[in-house]
Design a protein around this motif. Structure first.
Motif, PDB file in Angstrom:
ATOM      1  N   ARG A  97       0.826  -1.202   0.000  1.00 21.85           N
ATOM      2  CA  ARG A  97       0.000   0.000   0.000  1.00 21.85           C
ATOM      3  C   ARG A  97       0.869   1.265   0.000  1.00 21.85           C
ATOM      4  N   ALA A  99      -9.474 -10.924  -2.361  1.00 20.04           N
ATOM      5  CA  ALA A  99     -10.228  -9.941  -1.557  1.00 20.04           C
ATOM      6  C   ALA A  99      -9.306  -8.830  -1.066  1.00 20.04           C
ATOM      7  N   ASN A 100      -8.067  -9.189  -0.690  1.00 19.10           N
ATOM      8  CA  ASN A 100      -7.117  -8.166  -0.219  1.00 19.10           C
ATOM      9  C   ASN A 100      -6.704  -7.249  -1.362  1.00 19.10           C
ATOM     10  N   GLN A 148      -8.627  -6.514  -3.914  1.00 21.96           N
ATOM     11  CA  GLN A 148      -9.768  -5.626  -4.193  1.00 21.96           C
ATOM     12  C   GLN A 148      -9.807  -4.478  -3.193  1.00 21.96           C
ATOM     13  N   SER A 149      -9.562  -4.746  -1.911  1.00 23.48           N
ATOM     14  CA  SER A 149      -9.654  -3.624  -0.967  1.00 23.48           C
ATOM     15  C   SER A 149      -8.517  -2.628  -1.193  1.00 23.48           C
ATOM     16  N   LEU A 150      -7.338  -3.097  -1.631  1.00 22.29           N
ATOM     17  CA  LEU A 150      -6.262  -2.146  -1.956  1.00 22.29           C
ATOM     18  C   LEU A 150      -6.660  -1.296  -3.172  1.00 22.29           C
ATOM     19  N   LEU A 154      -9.555  -0.497  -4.183  1.00 22.36           N
ATOM     20  CA  LEU A 154     -10.610   0.445  -3.760  1.00 22.36           C
ATOM     21  C   LEU A 154      -9.996   1.653  -3.038  1.00 22.36           C
ATOM     22  N   ALA A 155      -9.038   1.372  -2.159  1.00 21.06           N
ATOM     23  CA  ALA A 155      -8.394   2.463  -1.408  1.00 21.06           C
ATOM     24  C   ALA A 155      -7.577   3.373  -2.321  1.00 21.06           C
TER      25      ALA A 155
END
Ligand code: NDP
Length: 309
Positions: free
Chosen positions: A156, A178-179, A181-183, A185-186
């Motif tokens: 990140r 899933a990890n 995708q959340s990165l 998104l951020a």
């Protein structure tokens, strides 16, 4: 009686060192060579300026559950600054008094500076990465296609630095979708028109850009038995490969890069430059002044660990 190394909350509770104290907290912390780097730089600064004569850098083993208590105690005991390593960088973000603007998009802090109100948090990892790429590979992130492996804290920080430096494109691969995708998104609000995409490391898409800089920000490679984070032969010819891991000095990914005759570097210079920037925050001494000394100390610490001279 000699103090244990690493120190623990018990020693912190009874802390009596009267000089200017700095500390690194981690779990585990035994492997950290930050004390060797920082104390070498502080000893050198003290030869020129007596104000640094009583500055010392200590390492503390702190379980994540104890982090808020440890930070409170460090403040009460007048510590001047703190470094944070795995797994504290994101945890501390939510418990400290103030976050520097540069650390906010990263969502993690690795350097804390004492203020009257509490701790002010910074993140020097992006600076460390960019400085290491320049020093080891002669490469800038600006206008460069980047292939980033990993979606944890280090990835990140690297992704934010790539976007802030104006990379040409950013393709990120991670084992757990899933990890990833959340990165993604951020990162979306930080992209500002830069093409940011995710991909499955076991099936790299054929349209990834050539001449990219491959950055490994996964922990795959810490152990000899770890799988490769990506098969380099399945990527269009990269410009270079950078692995954030520095111990072991040569990971399977870096061996694969060597086999393909690609320029490559490990993460030791990144560790040094993030440390030199932290020292700048605490002392006001510019990072380029202390980085060469910290580099020498880091190499010596690694050599003594592996038994080489
Ligand atoms: P995190 O635990 O936050 O993230 C770990 C990442 O590695 C995740 O993306 C995880 O994927 C991936 N991963 C773990 N094991 C494997 C595996 N066997 N195969 C493929 N992927 C795997 O750690 P950090 O982001 O804090 O650190 C990552 C690495 O960067 C570490 O090796 C650390 O030492 C190094 N680092 C070096 C620095 C330096 O100064 N040189 C500074 C900061 C970090 P998943 O989501 O699937 O779990």
């Amino acid at each position: 009686m000699t103090a244990p190394d690493p120190l623990t909350l018990r020693e912190l509770t009874d802390w009596s060192y009267a000089g200017s104290a700095l500390a690194v907290l981690g779990h585990p912390i035994k492997h950290s060579i930050s004390p060797a780097m920082h104390n070498a730089a502080l000893a050198d600064l003290a030869r020129e300026n007596a104000r640094f004569a009583d500055w010392r850098y200590f390492r503390f083993e702190v379980h994540p559950d104890d982090l808020p208590r440890a930070l409170e105690l460090l403040h009460t005991k007048q510590f001047h600054g703190v470094n944070l390593t795995v797994p504290h960088k994101m945890l501390a973000f939510d418990v400290i008094a103030e976050i520097d603007a540069g650390a906010r998009p990263v969502g993690a802090v690795n350097t804390l500076l004492r203020t009257d109100q509490g701790w002010r948090g910074f993140n020097t990892d992006g600076y460390g990465l960019a400085s290491a790429l320049k020093e080891n590979l002669g490469l800038a992130l600006t206008d460069r296609p980047i292939i980033l492996l990993g979606a944890g804290g280090a990835a990140r920080g690297a992704a934010v630095e790539c976007l802030q430096q104006g990379c040409r494109s950013l393709a990120i691969a991670n084992r757990t979708p899933a990890n990833l995708q959340s990165l993604l998104l951020a990162l979306a609000p930080l992209a500002h028109g830069i093409d940011v995409r995710g991909f499955d490391p076991s099936a790299p898409p054929p349209d990834l850009p050539a001449s990219s800089l491959v950055i490994n920000a996964t922990s795959a490679g810490l152990r000899e038995t770890d799988p490769l984070p990506v098969d380099l032969r399945r990527l269009p010819q990269p410009a270079a490969v950078f692995d954030m891991i520095y111990n072991p000095a040569t990971t399977p990914l870096l061996r694969a890069a060597a086999a393909q005759r690609l320029p490559y570097a490990n993460g030791l210079a990144m560790l040094v430059h993030q440390g030199a920037k932290a020292l700048e925050i605490w002392t006001g001494i510019p990072a380029p002044r202390t980085a060469p000394l910290m580099t020498a100390a880091a190499h010596a610490a690694m050599a003594s660990r592996t038994g080489h001279s």
